[in-house]
Design an enzyme around this catalytic site. Structure first.
Site, short mmCIF file in Angstrom:
data_model
loop_
_atom_site.label_atom_id
_atom_site.label_comp_id
_atom_site.label_asym_id
_atom_site.label_seq_id
_atom_site.Cartn_x
_atom_site.Cartn_y
_atom_site.Cartn_z
N TYR A 1 19.52 -8.98 1.61
CA TYR A 1 20.56 -8.12 2.17
C TYR A 1 21.39 -8.91 3.20
CZ TYR A 1 17.94 -4.55 -0.29
OH TYR A 1 17.30 -3.83 -1.27
N ARG B 1 12.12 -7.54 9.83
CA ARG B 1 11.50 -7.97 8.59
C ARG B 1 12.21 -9.21 8.08
NH1 ARG B 1 9.70 -4.30 3.28
NH2 ARG B 1 7.71 -5.37 3.06
N CYS C 1 -2.89 0.91 -7.33
CA CYS C 1 -1.61 0.37 -7.78
C CYS C 1 -1.93 -0.81 -8.70
CB CYS C 1 -0.78 -0.11 -6.60
SG CYS C 1 0.67 -1.09 -7.10
N CYS D 1 2.37 -2.55 -12.11
CA CYS D 1 3.09 -2.56 -13.39
C CYS D 1 4.59 -2.47 -13.18
CB CYS D 1 2.62 -1.41 -14.27
SG CYS D 1 2.91 0.23 -13.57
N CYS E 1 5.73 6.87 -10.17
CA CYS E 1 4.57 5.97 -10.16
C CYS E 1 3.75 6.21 -11.41
CB CYS E 1 3.72 6.21 -8.92
SG CYS E 1 2.20 5.20 -8.88
N ALA F 1 -4.98 8.64 -21.04
CA ALA F 1 -4.52 10.03 -21.16
C ALA F 1 -5.70 10.98 -21.13
CB ALA F 1 -3.71 10.19 -22.45
N LYS G 1 -2.97 -9.59 -16.70
CA LYS G 1 -3.03 -8.13 -16.79
C LYS G 1 -4.30 -7.59 -16.12
CE LYS G 1 0.75 -7.10 -19.08
NZ LYS G 1 0.74 -6.41 -20.38
#
Length: 648
Positions: free
Chosen positions: A176, A224, A345, A348, A365, A396, A432
């Site tokens: 930025y 930061r 988390c 991905c 998420c 699932a 992964k």
């Protein structure tokens, strides 16, 4: 608590006392009003984030003027006194949970996602991605405009103080405006603000001076920084160290270390194909040269990792971003000594970037369907507990079982192999490996919720005879297998067998398919020092790796570039021979490729038969979810599982 003594010890930033060393990192949400105002949805989101037990929550990021500082869609603002009432509401909401409230101030500079003019930067050096899409080249800031922005940062900090925030943070990282000044890559000025490091950090130091003048000496102030931009001609750690020392001298109370920019997204929002705690090295480097506290951030996704960072002295605080998207109660669960209950988390970036930020939507998420829908999607007790059968123990099925059990239903899960479904194979490559955390988390929840698991294959008739009240079918998808000559020859195997270690590979490997599955197994094999030949149906070679997410693309491409591979685009598999394959293009031109092993990775086909058969032989409700409806991503499986568990 005994496991994480350092993480949950009290600490101070200036005079601000924090109950622990966990900070909610500032992240834009896309939940503010178009005019930058605080919305009820934003309040619900931050209330949930704060309730989970963080010591300090930094609201991110707020634009500081009405000219050219706004970066993203529905980003909150702090550019006007009319923003103060909503911001005060937000600060008070956070503080009511026992957390302290901070807010990050930002000017987008050349990195303006919404793309609307004016775009202002130190020099006329465009943001590469925006320029490629036809975006405008930034206008070079005049001396007078620079002074106006300096004042705007100070005014914004004063508004934060008036609104009741406990701390303010100036965003000097991630590409930025302040980074644009700091970086020789984007700052080509020849006046006071360009050239030497002293000149390039002048703007930042003027901002800090203006902020400090307007909020006073005792108001906590953070900056930061990116340790490095990961650009060959950008900011390097040696210069960042000098900037940090100058900031300490200027009265900054804490340095918040990160890395990268949006041109190097993988180094800023690191995907699972890069190591955890990716930018902690930069925090450690800065901590060695300053006396003020240092915050480490970036891919710190377990409490054990966070504790190690604090205990080893690499940083004084850890800032968690995506891990608190996945589970806002990460701190509380860690403090209670049950890290196994933290929804992980998996980095991905599918929900928080690919499906949201990159598409101008609010954050989502993969593992937390409630994110952004707090107060709308709640797990409430069932009015009438039922006997629920769930067929399939993939993501699932396990998520549906978890939610249904939490609601009070009697759940039985049937799985013919092992829990995890296709996640088991997907998590085999080291790039992964984060997926393994999700398998472990869901498996532990099955045990803790006393869900009955029957490891056996069942038929629709078996389920009908057991007289369940509701059935959720989550049997997944089957590997696509072309019907061509030679397909049953010993030289042929498939991606699942390879990932499960059931195939003895030769040296020359043909991978049929270049979707996400094909890329994963191809890279996995190539990194075993094999030669890989990808056969891809799409004609344009530039479509290779198109299935890989934007945030992972560069890393996967770099890893592949180090290997021995070739691409045969616009071809389909025609025939398999004993030690070769014949491929053909759309014009009928054929080519023979020698092969020791042929790996089928053409994707998956939904297994709809189970649900259709069950529906035809019984009147009980049957709900199909996940890949047995259509093969998709982990995100879709978890979200459909959650909704199914809520619907019973």
């Amino acid at each position: 608590m005994k496991r994480y003594l350092k993480l949950f010890s009290q600490a101070k930033i200036n005079q601000l006392e924090l109950k622990n060393r966990i900070i909610k990192a500032p992240q834009t949400t896309g939940m503010g009003g178009v005019d930058g105002t605080v919305t009820e949805r934003l309040i619900r989101y931050y209330r949930e984030q704060a309730r989970g037990g963080v010591g300090l929550l930094i609201v991110g990021y707020a634009w500081v003027d009405k000219k050219a500082s706004k970066s993203a869609q529905c980003q909150i603002g702090i550019a006007d006194n009319e923003h103060i009432p909503g911001l005060a509401w937000l600060a008070q909401t956070i503080q009511a949970t026992g957390a302290k409230a901070g807010i990050q101030l930002e000017h987008c500079g050349r990195q303006k996602f919404i793309g609307t003019p004016p775009i202002k930067a130190p020099s006329r050096v465009p943001w590469e991605e925006l320029n490629a899409m036809g975006g405008a080249v930034p206008e070079e800031l005049t001396f007078e405009e620079i002074q106006e922005i300096v004042e705007a940062f100070g005014d914004a900090a004063r508004r934060a103080q008036w609104a009741g925030f406990d701390m303010v943070e100036v965003h000097g990282a991630h590409g930025y405006l302040i980074t644009n000044f700091l970086s020789p890559r984007t700052n080509k000025r020849t006046d006071w603000y360009g050239g030497s490091l002293e000149n390039r950090m002048r703007f930042l130091l003027e901002v800090i001076g203006n902020v400090r003048k307007k909020v006073g000496p005792n108001y906590p102030l953070s900056v930061r920084l990116s340790g490095t931009e990961y650009e060959p001609d950008g900011v390097m750690i040696e210069e960042t160290i000098e900037v940090a020392k100058a900031l300490e001298e200027a009265g900054v109370d804490v340095i918040h270390m990160s890395g990268g920019n949006h041109h190097q997204m993988a180094h800023q929002v690191t995907p699972m194909c890069l190591p955890s705690a990716y930018n902690t090295w930069a925090a450690e480097a800065v901590k060695k040269v300053v006396k003020i506290p240092v915050i480490a951030s970036g891919s710190i996704n377990t409490p054990d990792l966070a504790e190690e960072i604090i205990e080893s002295g690499k940083a004084d605080f850890v800032a968690l971003g995506r891990p608190l998207f996945a589970d806002p109660y990460f701190p509380e669960k860690a403090k209670e000594g049950r890290p196994e209950d933290i929804a992980p988390c998996i980095r991905c970036n599918d929900g928080c970037l690919e499906r949201s930020f990159f598409l101008f939507q609010s954050i989502r998420c993969t593992v937390n369907p409630r994110l952004g829908k707090e107060g709308q999607l709640e797990i409430s007790p069932a009015e009438y507990p039922k006997r629920v059968a769930i067929i399939g123990g993939g993501p699932a099925g396990m998520e549906a079982a978890r939610v249904a059990a939490l609601r009070g239903h009697d759940v039985t899960l049937f799985e013919g192999n092992k829990l995890g479904g296709r996640l088991s194979e997907a998590s085999v490559p080291d790039f992964k490996a984060d997926i393994r955390h999700l398998i472990n988390y869901l498996s532990v929840q099955m045990q803790k919720l006393n869900i009955k698991i029957e490891y056996r294959r069942v038929s629709p008739d078996d389920i009908r005879k057991d007289q369940f009240d509701t059935v959720i079918v989550a049997v997944g998808a089957a590997l696509a297998r072309p019907d061509i000559p030679g397909i049953t020859k010993p030289v042929v195997t498939d991606c699942l067998a390879v990932l499960n270690g059931k195939t003895n590979l030769g040296q020359k490997i043909v991978v049929v398919g270049a979707g996400l599955v094909g890329i994963d197994v191809g890279l996995f094999v190539a990194e075993q020092e094999k030669e890989v030949l990808f056969v891809m149906g799409r004609e344009n070679p530039n479509d290779f790796l198109s299935a890989v997410g934007k945030s992972s693309y560069a890393v996967i491409a770099q890893r592949l570039a180090k290997q021995k591979y070739s691409l045969h685009a616009g071809r389909r598999l025609e025939t398999v021979l004993d030690d070769a394959v014949i491929i053909m293009d759309k014009h009928g031109n054929k080519e023979e490729l020698s092969a020791d092993t042929v790996i089928l990775a053409k994707g998956f086909v939904a297994q709809k038969q189970f649900a259709e058969k069950l529906k035809s032989i019984t009147d009980i409700p049957v709900l199909a979810i996940g890949d047995c409806v259509a093969p998709r991503m982990i995100f879709d499986a978890i979200h459909e599982g959650f909704l199914a568990g809520c619907a019973v």
